[in-house]
Design a protein around this motif. Structure first.
Motif, PDB file in Angstrom:
ATOM      1  N   ARG A  87      13.011  12.124 -30.364  1.00 18.51           N
ATOM      2  CA  ARG A  87      13.125  10.790 -31.239  1.00 18.51           C
ATOM      3  C   ARG A  87      11.840  10.322 -31.564  1.00 18.51           C
ATOM      4  NH1 ARG A  87      17.539   7.668 -29.911  1.00 18.51           N
ATOM      5  NH2 ARG A  87      16.513   6.480 -28.616  1.00 18.51           N
ATOM      6  N   GLY A 143      12.813   5.231 -40.830  1.00 20.43           N
ATOM      7  CA  GLY A 143      12.767   6.887 -40.620  1.00 20.43           C
ATOM      8  C   GLY A 143      12.468   7.230 -40.092  1.00 20.43           C
ATOM      9  N   ARG A 165      15.883  15.466 -40.016  1.00 23.98           N
ATOM     10  CA  ARG A 165      15.080  13.756 -40.778  1.00 23.98           C
ATOM     11  C   ARG A 165      15.917  12.795 -41.861  1.00 23.98           C
ATOM     12  NH1 ARG A 165       9.320  13.847 -41.980  1.00 23.98           N
ATOM     13  NH2 ARG A 165       8.114  15.634 -40.203  1.00 23.98           N
ATOM     14  N   THR A 166      15.342  11.457 -41.301  1.00 22.81           N
ATOM     15  CA  THR A 166      16.364  10.659 -42.263  1.00 22.81           C
ATOM     16  C   THR A 166      14.795  10.093 -42.822  1.00 22.81           C
ATOM     17  OG1 THR A 166      17.333  10.472 -40.719  1.00 22.81           O
ATOM     18  CG2 THR A 166      17.929   8.702 -42.165  1.00 22.81           C
ATOM     19  N   ARG A 203      12.842   7.438 -44.674  1.00 21.11           N
ATOM     20  CA  ARG A 203      12.268   5.676 -44.494  1.00 21.11           C
ATOM     21  C   ARG A 203      12.839   4.671 -45.893  1.00 21.11           C
ATOM     22  NH1 ARG A 203       5.768   5.516 -44.197  1.00 21.11           N
ATOM     23  NH2 ARG A 203       5.542   5.859 -46.536  1.00 21.11           N
TER      24      ARG A 203
END
Lengths: 772, 408
Positions: free
Chosen positions: A55, A327, A340-341, A343
Motif C-alpha cells: 500500500r 489517495g 488506485r483510490t 486523493r
C-alpha cells in the motif's frame, strides 16, 4: 509378555528405547506442525497474503478558505522541505555506525573485548562518520544560505525541543510505570527502562520551503547524506497574516487630522475567525478518527501522526469540510495489479467576509492610528475650558471590536476584534492577561448594551400597545422621587441638572432616541414590565447564540462539554425576575433595564443584527459568516417581529437625528469648554446615517501588572463606548439603510466621541471598497 | 574419504590386508536383501524432495542440487563397497586429522584465501574456488561416530561413571572446536549422538540420566556466556511461545516468517506458483537452505510436512533395523550413531522452523541445498548400507549384553 521376553537381547531393548524416544520427538514435531497448519492456518495465511500487497498513500491537502471575492485567507501551498533525522542531528547515528564498523573489523573477537577497548575501537572509526555528517551540514548551509551560527541555532532549537519532549514523555511513562509497579525504595535499583520517544526518531525540517532546484539537488545527494530526506509538503499559509492599509488622514478628528495617508501595518487580519491549524496531533485527535481503524480497514480521511488539524476558529469548526482525504495505491506484488483510490483534497470554504474591508476596519481599530487610544476629545472639557482628566491615562490603547453587516442578506462583511491573536501572541504576559487577546470580541464577549438598546424598548412598547408612539413623555430628570437613582444622563451637576423638557414639553419618540432621554425609556420599560421587556429583547436576538459557525466545543477538567466561540449574552431569567420581585427591587431593575443596564449583555454582532432587524422593518434573521452552509435554509431563520411600520420609521428618524441634529448624542465633538469649536462626528459625504450612541457602565477594568494571571488592581467607574448605526447611500429621504455597523471600545468612555469617529471611518471604508 | 581409506589400506602389506580384501565383495559374504535399503530409499526420496523444493524459488540451484545428489549417490556407493571394518584402523587418525583441520580454521594468522570468515564464522577451508569449499565439521561428525564406535566396541568400563569420561572427552574435543567457529547448530549434534551411542552400547541409564539432568540443569548458567545474537534468538523463540508479536520484525523475524509460511500452507499447501510468491514477498531468509521445511509446508501443507517426517522415520527405522540385525559391535554403534546424528539434525532443523527451538544455522539432512552437506549425508547412508551388506563373521560374541536389574 514383557519387553524383555519380546527382545531377549539388551542391545535390542536399547534400540527400542532409542526408537521410542525418536518417535516421541517426531510426534512432538508433528503435533506442532498440525497446530500451525490446522488451528492457526487462517491467521498465518492472512498474514502471509497481506505481504503480497503493498500500500502506498498519496498525500493530500486542505481546502482553502476564501473571502466573498475569492481572495484566499488560508490555503495549502505546495513546497519541499529538507529534513534530517534526529539520530543524525543528535550524533547517535555516527556513534552507531562507528560501532558497527568497529564490530565488523574486530569480527568474532569483539565479544572478548572489554568495555574500554570497545570504546577505543569505536572512537577510531568515529571521525569517518562525523566527517560525513559535517559534509552534509556544509551542503545544507551553502544551499540554504545559512551562516554556521544560524544552522547551529536551528539544530539547538530542535535538540532542545526533542530533549524537552522526551523528558516530559518519559517522566509521564515513569510515573505510570511506578504507579503500576510501585515506586522504588531507597537503595533499590530503578527498574524503569524508557524506550525511545517518537520525537527522537523523527526527521526535522532544517531548510523549509526550498526551491525546486535545491530540492532536486538534495534528492540526488540524499543517498550519500546520512538521514537526509526531501519531503513533499503542503504548508498552511495565511496570506493576510500581515497587510498594510493606507488611511486617509484628512477626515479624522482634528487632533489626528493631517495631509495624505498613513500606512498602518496590521497583523493577523480575521485571525480570530479563520483560526489556524496545529501541526501536532494529540492522542485524542488520532482516536477521534483513526487512519488505521481497529478492524484493520483504512479511513483515508482519518488522522495519522504528522497530519495537521484545525486548532481554532473556522479551521477547527469546519475541519471535516476542509480536510482532504488521502489517495491510496494498492499494488499486488505477485501480479503487479494496481488499484488506485484518488486523493480528494479538502473542500473550499467561502466566507461572507470582505477581507479588504476587514483589513481597513482593523486598521481603524489599531492603536497605531490613534482613534483607539485615550484622547482628550473623548474625555472633553469643563464649561470653563479646563480639560477633564480622563480615567485612563492619555494615549492608553483601547481595544474592542467592530461588525459590519449587510442588512439585506444578513451577511457579515467584517468582524474585527482587537488585539488580534497575532498581536496577542507577542504581548507580555501581563498585557495578555489584562486584555485577553484570544477572545473573539465581536461575537464572544457579552457587553452591557447601555443606551443603544433604547430603540428596541420603543419597538416593544408600541407593539405591545402599552405606549402610543404619538404620545410624548416629560423628562423630569429623575424617574423616582429619590433624585439619586434612575436619573436622566443630562440631570447632573456638569449640566446644571438640566432635563430634556426645559419647559415641561413632552419629549417625542424621535427626540427621545436622538437625545437618548433616559426618562422616556424608563417610563416605557416601567409600562412594559420586566417579562415583556425581556421577551422583546429576546425577539431581537438577545440571549440567543447567533450560530454563525464559530461555536466550538471542548471538555473541561470535569469532563463536561463546554461550548465557546459565540456568546448568547445575558437576559434576566424567570428565577431572577422572581427573586427581584421577592426582594422588592423588580420595578427599579425593570426601569434601568429600559436603558440597557442590569443583568443584560450582548455582543456587538447581536447589536448590529438587532439594528439590521429594525432596518428590515422588523424582520429578524440569523447573521451569516459562511456561504457553503449546511445548517439549513436561511429563510427558515427569518422571523417577522410584526412591528408597526410607522413606529419603525419614527425610530429610524430618531436615529437619523441623533447624528444629524446638533442636539443628537452622535452629532458632534466639542473641543474646549462651552462655545468651543465643534466638529461633526459623521462626516462622510453622500450617505445617510442612522445611529445610536451608548455609554454603558462597564464592569471594573481588572489589570494584571505582573502577568501572573491574577488581577492586581481594578479601575472602576469606566464605561464601554458603543456606536451602533445603519448607513445607506444618498441624501436623507432617498436613502435606505443597507449596512449595519456596531463599534464598541472597551473602557473607551463616551460612545459618541470615542466609538463615533471609528464608525465614521468605517462608513468611509465602505465607500472606499465600493459598497456605498 | 573412502578412496583415502583404500589408498592407505593398499600400503599395508600382509595377510590381514589380503584377508580383508578377499572378504570385500564376494557375493557369499553379502546380504543383498537388507534393511539399509529402506534408508537408501528414504534418503533418495528426501533428496528428490529437496531438489523439488529448492526449485520453488531457485530453479537454477535445484539443477545444481541434482548434480550434488548424483555425486552424493556415487560417494555413498563407493563407501558401501569396502568392508566397514577397515575404517576402524583409521578411526583415531581420522579424528586427529579432522581435529587438526578444525584447529587450523581457528588459527588467527591463516590467510583469507584459505579461510574466509562468513558472517563472522570461520567454518570453511577454501579448496580453490568459492563453490569448492571443505567444511571440516561435516567430516568431523562422521569421524566422531567412527572413533566413538571404535572406542566403545569391546569395552565395559563405560558402565562405571568414571568410565564415561573418555567418551565425553572424545566428544568435547571436536564439539568444542566447532562451538568456537562458531557453529552452535553442528556442535549441538554431538551430545545426542553420544548419548544414543552410549545407550545402545549399554551404559547405565541412571548414569546417563544423571549426566543429562546435570547438563540441562546447568544450561541456564551457560546463558551469559552466549553471544548476543544467540541470546536474541532464545528471546525470539520465547516471544513466539508467548504470542508476543512485537519482536516479529526484528530478532524474531526469521522464525516469524517461517511460522507464517508454514501456517499459510494449511492442510494441503498452496502449490508451487503461489508458494513462490508468498515466500519471496514474505522475505523468508535461507528458504532453500536452513528454512526449506517451511517451503515444504507452504507448498504441500501439513501433508507435505508429515510426509517429510515420515521419510525420516523410514530412514531411522531402516537404520535401527540395520543396527539390530548387525551382530558386530563396531557396525552396530556406527549404525546407531549415524541414525542419531541425522535424527538430531532433523529435529533441530524442523524444531526451529516450527518455532519450538531457537534458531541456529542447521541444514535439513538430504533436503537442504548444499554440496558438502548432501554428500556427507550420503556418505553416512552409504556407511549404513555397508554395514547392512556384510554377513556376520562366525566368531563374534554378543556385544553389549549386560545384566541390568533396573531394566526389568
Amino acid at each position: 509378555m514383557t519387553l524383555h521376553d519380546l527382545f531377549p537381547k539388551m542391545f535390542h531393548r536399547r534400540l527400542v528405547l532409542l526408537l521410542a524416544v525418536g518417535l516421541g520427538v517426531g510426534f512432538t514435531l508433528a503435533a506442532q506442525l498440525t497446530h500451525l497448519t490446522v488451528l492457526k492456518a487462517d491467521t498465518y495465511r492472512a498474514n502471509a497474503e497481506s505481504r503480497l500487497s503493498d500500500r502506498d498513500f498519496l498525500p493530500t491537502y486542505r481546502g482553502s478558505i476564501l473571502d466573498r471575492n475569492g481572495t484566499p485567507l488560508a490555503l495549502d501551498e505546495e513546497c519541499y522541505d529538507i529534513a534530517v533525522s534526529y539520530v543524525v542531528i543528535s550524533g547517535s547515528w555516527a556513534l552507531k555506525e562507528a560501532g558497527y564498523a568497529a564490530r565488523d573489523a574486530a569480527g568474532p573477537r569483539w565479544g572478548e573485548l572489554g568495555p574500554e577497548e570497545r570504546v577505543e575501537r569505536i572512537s577510531e572509526h568515529l571521525p569517518e562518520y562525523e566527517a560525513q555528517v559535517d559534509q552534509m551540514w556544509r551542503e545544507i548551509r551553502t544551499s540554504g544560505g545559512l551562516t554556521e551560527q544560524e544552522l547551529t541555532q536551528r539544530l539547538d532549537d530542535i535538540t532542545t525541543f526533542v530533549e524537552r519532549t522526551t523528558d516530559a514523555v518519559q517522566t509521564r511513562w515513569r510515573e505510570e510505570y511506578y504507579r503500576k509497579h510501585g515506586y522504588p525504595r531507597p537503595g533499590e535499583t530503578d527498574t524503569f527502562d524508557p524506550h525511545e520517544v517518537r520525537e527522537q526518531k523523527d526527521s526535522y525540517v532544517i531548510l523549509p520551503r526550498v526551491s525546486e532546484d535545491v530540492a532536486f539537488y538534495f534528492k540526488r545527494r540524499a543517498e550519500e547524506l546520512p538521514g537526509l530526506s526531501v519531503q513533499d509538503s503542503w504548508r498552511r499559509v495565511y496570506p493576510w497574516s500581515t497587510a498594510t492599509v493606507a488611511i486617509d488622514l484628512s477626515s479624522l478628528p482634528r487632533e489626528l487630522r493631517g495631509e495624505g495617508e498613513q500606512i498602518i501595518r496590521i497583523e493577523g487580519a480575521a485571525d480570530h475567525m479563520i483560526g489556524d491549524v496545529r501541526e501536532r496531533l494529540y492522542q485524542e485527535d488520532l482516536e477521534s478518527r483513526p487512519f488505521f481503524k481497529s478492524d484493520g480497514s483504512i479511513d483515508l480521511k482519518g488522522y495519522r501522526i504528522g497530519d495537521s488539524i484545525g486548532r481554532r476558529g473556522l479551521e477547527r469548526v469546519f475541519e471535516d469540510h476542509l480536510r482532504g482525504s488521502r489517495g491510496m495505491i494498492n499494488a499486488r506484488l505477485d501480479t503487479g495489479e494496481e488499484a488506485r483510490t484518488p486523493r480528494a483534497p479538502g473542500e473550499v470554504l467561502y466566507l461572507t467576509i470582505d477581507i479588504r474591508l476587514q483589513a481597513r476596519v482593523q486598521a481603524l481599530l489599531s492603536p497605531q492610528l490613534g482613534l483607539a487610544r485615550v484622547q482628550q476629545w473623548q474625555a472633553g472639557w469643563t464649561r470653563e475650558g479646563e480639560p477633564n482628566k480622563p480615567k485612563l491615562p492619555l494615549g492608553t490603547p483601547l481595544f474592542g471590536s467592530a461588525v459590519v453587516l449587510d442588512i439585506d442578506t444578513g451577511e457579515i462583511l467584517a468582524m474585527v476584534s482587537t488585539p488580534t491573536i497575532a498581536e496577542g501572541s507577542r504581548m507580555s504576559d501581563a498585557m495578555r492577561s489584562t486584555v485577553a487577546p484570544f477572545v473573539n470580541r465581536p461575537i464572544e464577549t457579552p457587553y452591557p448594551p447601555g443606551s443603544i438598546i433604547k430603540p428596541l424598548v420603543l419597538a416593544g412598547a408600541t407593539a405591545e400597545g402599552v405606549h402610543d408612539v404619538q404620545e410624548g413623555i416629560v423628562c423630569t430628570g429623575h424617574f423616582f422621587e429619590d433624585r439619586g437613582s434612575a436619573r436622566c444622563w443630562i440631570y447632573r451637576d456638569a449640566y446644571n441638572f438640566a432635563t430634556h423638557s426645559p419647559e415641561s414639553t413632552p419629549v417625542d419618540a424621535e427626540s427621545a432616541i436622538a437625545k437618548s432621554c433616559n426618562i422616556y425609556f424608563y417610563t416605557l420599560a416601567d409600562k412594559l414590565g420586566m417579562a415583556r421587556l425581556v421577551k422583546w429583547y429576546r425577539r431581537f436576538g438577545l440571549g440567543r447564540i447567533p450560530d454563525v459557525g464559530l461555536i466550538q466545543t471542548t471538555t473541561n477538567e470535569d469532563g463536561d462539554l463546554i461550548h465557546f466561540g459565540e456568546t448568547a449574552g445575558d437576559l434576566p431569567t424567570e428565577a431572577h425576575i422572581a427573586r427581584l420581585r421577592r426582594d422588592g427591587r423588580l420595578r427599579f431593575a425593570t426601569v434601568i433595564a429600559g436603558i440597557g443596564q442590569g443583568p443584560i449583555t450582548w455582543s456587538p454582532l447581536q447589536a448590529a443584527n438587532a439594528y439590521a432587524t429594525l432596518a428590515r422593518g422588523g424582520i429578524f434573521r440569523r447573521p451569516e459568516l459562511t456561504q457553503n452552509d449546511s445548517r439549513g435554509d436561511v429563510s427558515e431563520s427569518r422571523t417577522d417581529l410584526k412591528l408597526k411600520p410607522h413606529v419603525v420609521s419614527r425610530i429610524l428618524e430618531g436615529l437619523r437625528r441623533s447624528v444629524e441634529e446638533p442636539s443628537g448624542t452622535g452629532h458632534h465633538i466639542t473641543y474646549g469648554g462651552a462655545g468651543g469649536d465643534t466638529e461633526p462626528i459623521i462626516n462622510a459625504e453622500g450617505v445617510t446615517v442612522w445611529a445610536k450612541t451608548g455609554t454603558a457602565q462597564a464592569p471594573a477594568y481588572a489589570i494584571d501588572d505582573d502577568g501572573d494571571d491574577e488581577a492586581d488592581r481594578a479601575i472602576t467607574g469606566l464605561d464601554h463606548a458603543w456606536f451602533v448605526g445603519l448607513v445607506g447611500d444618498g441624501e436623507a429621504g432617498q436613502a435606505r439603510p443597507r449596512f449595519a455597523i456596531a463599534v464598541v471600545l472597551e473602557y473607551g468612555g463616551s460612545g459618541g466621541r470615542t466609538a463615533g469617529p471609528i464608525a465614521n471611518q468605517i462608513i468611509r471604508a465602505l465607500k472606499a471598497e465600493g459598497y456605498l | 574419504m573412502s578412496s583415502g581409506v583404500a589408498a592407505t589400506a593398499t600400503q599395508d602389506a600382509g595377510v590381514t590386508r589380503r584377508a580383508l580384501r578377499a572378504r570385500a565383495i564376494t557375493p557369499q559374504h553379502v546380504v543383498l536383501l537388507n534393511p539399509a535399503w529402506i534408508c537408501v530409499a528414504g534418503a533418495l526420496l528426501l533428496s528428490i524432495l529437496g531438489v523439488i523444493m529448492i526449485g520453488t524459488t531457485e530453479p537454477g540451484l535445484a539443477k545444481r542440487q541434482l548434480v550434488f545428489m548424483l555425486i552424493g549417490l556415487l560417494a555413498g556407493g563407493m563407501v558401501a563397497l569396502p568392508h566397514y571394518e577397515r575404517s576402524r584402523r583409521f578411526a583415531y587418525p581420522l579424528l586427529l586429522l579432522v581435529t587438526m583441520l578444525l584447529v587450523f580454521l581457528l588459527i588467527p594468522g591463516v590467510p583469507e584465501f584459505l579461510v574466509r570468515p562468513r558472517n563472522g564464522a570461520r567454518r570453511w577451508i577454501n579448496l580453490g574456488s568459492s563453490s569448492l569449499q571443505l567444511q571440516p565439521s561435516e567430516l568431523a561428525k562422521i569421524a566422531f561416530v567412527i572413533a566413538l564406535a571404535a572406542y566403545l566396541r569391546y569395552r565395559e568400563n563405560y558402565r562405571r561413571l568414571l568410565g564415561l569420561l573418555v567418551p565425553f572427552v572424545l566428544t568435547f574435543i571436536p564439539m568444542g572446536l566447532i562451538l568456537v567457529e562458531p557453529d552452535l547448530g553442528t556442535a549441538m549434534l554431538f551430545l545426542p549422538t553420544l548419548f544414543a551411542m552410549l545407550v545402545a552400547a549399554g551404559a547405565r541409564l541412571k548414569h546417563l540420566v544423571l549426566i543429562a539432568a546435570l547438563g540441562l540443569g546447568s544450561a541456564p548458567l551457560m546463558y551469559p556466556l552466549l553471544q548476543n545474537h544467540q541470546k536474541d534468538r532464545i528471546q525470539a523463540v520465547f516471544s513466539q511461545w508467548t504470542g508476543d508479536v512485537s519482536r516479529a520484525d526484528d530478532i524474531a523475524f526469521q522464525g516469524d516468517r517461517a511460522l507464517t509460511l508454514i501456517g499459510a500452507g494449511g492442510l494441503a499447501g498452496v502449490g508451487r506458483e503461489h508458494a513462490r510468491d508468498l515466500i519471496v514477498h514474505n522475505a523468508l531468509p535461507e528458504e532453500h537452505n536452513d528454512m526449506i521445511f517451511a517451503v515444504i509446508c507452504n507448498r504441500w501443507g501439513l501433508l507435505g510436512g508429515l510426509m517429510t517426517l515420515g521419510l525420516y522415520l523410514m530412514f531411522c527405522i531402516g537404520g535401527i533395523l540395520t543396527a539390530g540385525l548387525c551382530r558386530e559391535p563396531f557396525g552396530r554403534l556406527i549404525a546407531v550413531g549415524i541414525v542419531a546424528l541425522l535424527f538430531a539434525q532433523m529435529t533441530i532443523n524442523i524444531g526451529m522452523t516450527v518455532g519450538l527451538t531457537p534458531i541456529t544455522g542447521m541444514t535439513l539432512p538430504f533436503v537442504s541445498y548444499g554440496g558438502s552437506s548432501l554428500v556427507a549425508n550420503w556418505l553416512m547412508a552409504g556407511l549404513l548400507l555397508n554395514i547392512a551388506l556384510r554377513r556376520p563373521r562366525m566368531m563374534t560374541r554378543d556385544a553389549f549384553e549386560f545384566t541390568e536389574p533396573e531394566e526389568r
